[in-house]
Scaffold this active site. Sequence first.
Site, short mmCIF file in Angstrom:
data_model
loop_
_atom_site.label_atom_id
_atom_site.label_comp_id
_atom_site.label_asym_id
_atom_site.label_seq_id
_atom_site.Cartn_x
_atom_site.Cartn_y
_atom_site.Cartn_z
N ILE A 18 0.90 -1.16 0.00
CA ILE A 18 0.00 0.00 0.00
C ILE A 18 0.94 1.20 0.00
CG2 ILE A 18 -1.70 1.34 1.27
CD1 ILE A 18 -2.88 -1.26 2.31
N PRO A 19 0.97 1.95 -1.10
CA PRO A 19 2.05 2.92 -1.33
C PRO A 19 1.93 4.24 -0.56
CG PRO A 19 0.50 2.99 -3.14
CD PRO A 19 0.04 1.89 -2.23
N CYS A 20 2.03 4.15 0.76
CA CYS A 20 1.98 5.36 1.58
C CYS A 20 3.19 6.26 1.31
CB CYS A 20 1.86 5.01 3.06
SG CYS A 20 3.17 3.94 3.68
N HIS A 21 4.25 5.71 0.71
CA HIS A 21 5.43 6.51 0.39
C HIS A 21 5.12 7.53 -0.71
CE1 HIS A 21 5.54 3.02 -2.34
NE2 HIS A 21 6.09 3.85 -3.23
#
Length: 179
Positions: free
Chosen positions: A141-144
């Site tokens: 989950i690309p929270c970056h």
Amino acid sequence: MCNIKTLFSYEEMDSPMGPLTVIATQNGVCRIDFGSLEENLPSLQSWMSKHYIKGELTHSPEELKPVIDQLASYFSGNIQQFTIPLDLYGTPFQIKVWEELKGIPYGATCSYKDIAQGIGAPKAVRAVGSANNKNPVPILIPCHRVVGSNGALVGYGGGLDKKELLLNIELQHSIPKSS
């Protein structure tokens, strides 16, 4: 209260950011931690306690091979989307935020405000930041990909150096769109 134990599989892998520990239930990946299992055991135990989970941890390299392979392919720029089932533990609000994060395209970024607006809670920017910080499966989950409203790299549970590295991997391997 049930005394059923959840069976957790884990595997460690090397990545451009150092070791990662991948933890999954039979339903999907539930955690990715930066560092070795030994380093992360106290936070894993705290997480299990917080979610009222009694668990048993088993080293399962074969079971997690597809996950490790997809992560390795991501790091080398060979895939841009994951097809890994997830088993998320969080509040309904957190899960709503995490689902919204999945929609951020590879190689792109958006702001916490954009995420808040995307979930229909435009004033919940701080709460979105908090949910982003509690993302149990970073990278998948690309929270970056979430940055400050001015485009600055802010806040990342793994450290800003890891956030920058992930964004650089994506930038390096993004397919330019023709107009």
